[in-house]
Design an enzyme around this catalytic site. Structure first.
Site, short mmCIF file in Angstrom:
data_model
loop_
_atom_site.label_atom_id
_atom_site.label_comp_id
_atom_site.label_asym_id
_atom_site.label_seq_id
_atom_site.Cartn_x
_atom_site.Cartn_y
_atom_site.Cartn_z
N CYS A 185 3.68 1.41 -8.81
CA CYS A 185 4.91 0.65 -8.58
C CYS A 185 5.22 0.35 -7.12
O CYS A 185 6.06 -0.49 -6.82
CB CYS A 185 6.09 1.35 -9.23
SG CYS A 185 6.40 2.96 -8.55
N GLU A 203 6.29 -3.49 -7.21
CA GLU A 203 5.52 -3.96 -8.38
C GLU A 203 6.39 -4.67 -9.41
O GLU A 203 5.94 -5.59 -10.09
CB GLU A 203 4.85 -2.76 -9.06
CG GLU A 203 4.25 -3.08 -10.41
CD GLU A 203 3.70 -1.86 -11.12
OE1 GLU A 203 2.49 -1.82 -11.31
OE2 GLU A 203 4.48 -0.94 -11.47
N ASP A 204 7.64 -4.23 -9.52
CA ASP A 204 8.50 -4.76 -10.58
C ASP A 204 8.95 -6.19 -10.32
O ASP A 204 9.48 -6.84 -11.23
CB ASP A 204 9.72 -3.84 -10.77
CG ASP A 204 9.31 -2.50 -11.33
OD1 ASP A 204 8.40 -2.47 -12.18
OD2 ASP A 204 9.88 -1.48 -10.90
N ASP A 249 16.20 0.57 -4.74
CA ASP A 249 14.92 0.65 -5.46
C ASP A 249 13.87 -0.32 -4.91
O ASP A 249 12.82 -0.48 -5.54
CB ASP A 249 15.15 0.34 -6.94
CG ASP A 249 15.80 1.50 -7.68
OD1 ASP A 249 15.13 2.54 -7.82
OD2 ASP A 249 16.97 1.38 -8.08
N ARG A 294 13.52 -2.50 -20.12
CA ARG A 294 13.66 -3.42 -18.99
C ARG A 294 13.12 -4.83 -19.29
O ARG A 294 13.57 -5.81 -18.69
CB ARG A 294 12.93 -2.88 -17.76
CG ARG A 294 13.50 -1.56 -17.23
CD ARG A 294 14.83 -1.75 -16.54
NE ARG A 294 15.42 -0.51 -16.11
CZ ARG A 294 15.17 0.09 -14.95
NH1 ARG A 294 14.33 -0.45 -14.10
NH2 ARG A 294 15.76 1.22 -14.65
N ARG A 317 18.74 -4.62 -9.55
CA ARG A 317 17.46 -4.84 -8.87
C ARG A 317 17.13 -6.33 -8.73
O ARG A 317 16.12 -6.67 -8.12
CB ARG A 317 16.34 -4.11 -9.62
CG ARG A 317 16.55 -2.58 -9.67
CD ARG A 317 15.27 -1.85 -10.00
NE ARG A 317 14.21 -2.21 -9.06
CZ ARG A 317 12.93 -1.91 -9.24
NH1 ARG A 317 12.55 -1.26 -10.31
NH2 ARG A 317 12.04 -2.28 -8.34
N HIS A 358 8.65 2.28 -18.27
CA HIS A 358 7.82 1.06 -18.33
C HIS A 358 6.52 1.34 -19.08
O HIS A 358 6.13 2.50 -19.27
CB HIS A 358 7.43 0.61 -16.91
CG HIS A 358 8.54 0.06 -16.09
ND1 HIS A 358 8.86 0.55 -14.84
CD2 HIS A 358 9.40 -0.95 -16.32
CE1 HIS A 358 9.86 -0.15 -14.33
NE2 HIS A 358 10.22 -1.06 -15.22
#
Ligand code: CIR
Length: 258
Positions: free
Chosen positions: A250, A67-68, A62, A132, A87, A162
């Site tokens: 993202c 962005e995460d 991933d 998350r 992740r 999200h």
């Protein structure tokens, strides 16, 4: 905004067909995903962004969803602790790159926070409470945001991965919402537009630095509505990204480098 607009991106690893997805029947075409990602990056470049690329990590399918991993607010990059344990190893190389320009502030355990749950505008920061981003992670970000002189606002995410799966900023005042997916009363002060109900979660958007808004071609009715409201919509096909629950925000971290 002053400074040089930079888009931090991460390319797609060979393992991308093992990316997390809410639909286990999905089969991802990695070659097509790469072509779609290339087109996305080309749009950012054409819009005046300097592209800074971080190499992909095959151990983290991933990792393209950069962005995460970090949220930049002022002179600080908040380094996240992603909600999905698989992740968490994505953040290191992104933090190292961001440390060239920003001081780093890590989210500490037991907090979890995904950048896809954070919307930063000039005076406030929306923080999605999703599957998350947990209460502790949201509280850590809230504390920093208040210290930075901005107003933190928590938004409950009831549906979708999200906050930015369901709430897409078009400009500082306007967001496009998937009806009923989040606690809309927390979005007070924003002008709310709605995704066409037949295109629920197929719409994503990213305002481009040079003007115009990149939008997903999978949501033509919503796009028509935005054009009728005066937005310069630039459609792009990211079907293979959407197949694993990604959207347009993202795949980059957009920052201004002094
Ligand atoms: C995940 O489930 O974490 C990825 N497959 C998709 C992450 C998308 N991130 C985002 O929209 N900010």
């Amino acid at each position: 905004m002053p400074g040089i607009p930079v888009a931090l991106i991460r390319t797609i690893p060979d393992s991308f067909d093992r990316a997390l997805t809410s639909d286990p029947s999905v089969r991802v075409d990695v070659g097509l995903a790469r072509a779609q990602h290339d087109s996305y990056v080309a749009h950012l470049e054409a819009s005046g962004c300097q592209i800074v690329t971080i190499a992909p990590d095959p151990l983290h399918p991933d990792c393209v969803f950069i962005e995460d991993t970090a949220v930049v607010i002022g002179d600080t990059a908040v380094v996240t602790r992603p909600g999905a344990p698989s992740r968490r190893g994505e953040v290191g190389p992104v933090a190292t790159t961001l440390s060239r320009w920003f001081r780093l502030l890590p989210i500490e355990p037991p907090g979890t926070l995904d950048g896809g749950d954070v919307i930063v505008t000039s005076d406030r920061v929306l923080i999605g409470r999703s599957s998350r981003t947990n209460a502790d992670g949201a509280a850590q970000l809230r504390e920093f945001v208040s210290e930075a002189g901005l107003e933190p606002i928590e938004v409950r995410v009831d549906e979708g991965l999200h906050l930015k799966s369901a709430v897409l900023p078009l400009d500082p005042e306007t967001v496009v919402v998937a009806r009923g997916a989040v606690e809309e009363s927390a979005l007070i002060g924003y002008r709310l537009l709605y995704q066409d109900d037949s295109e629920r979660f197929r719409f994503s958007a990213l305002p481009l630095p040079s003007g115009g808004v990149l939008v997903t071609s999978s949501a033509p009715r919503t796009i028509t509505d935005l054009i009728s409201q005066g937005y310069q919509a630039v459609p792009i096909d990211i079907s293979q990204i959407q197949a694993v629950d990604g959207g347009l925000t993202c795949m980059s971290i957009l920052v201004n480098i002094p």
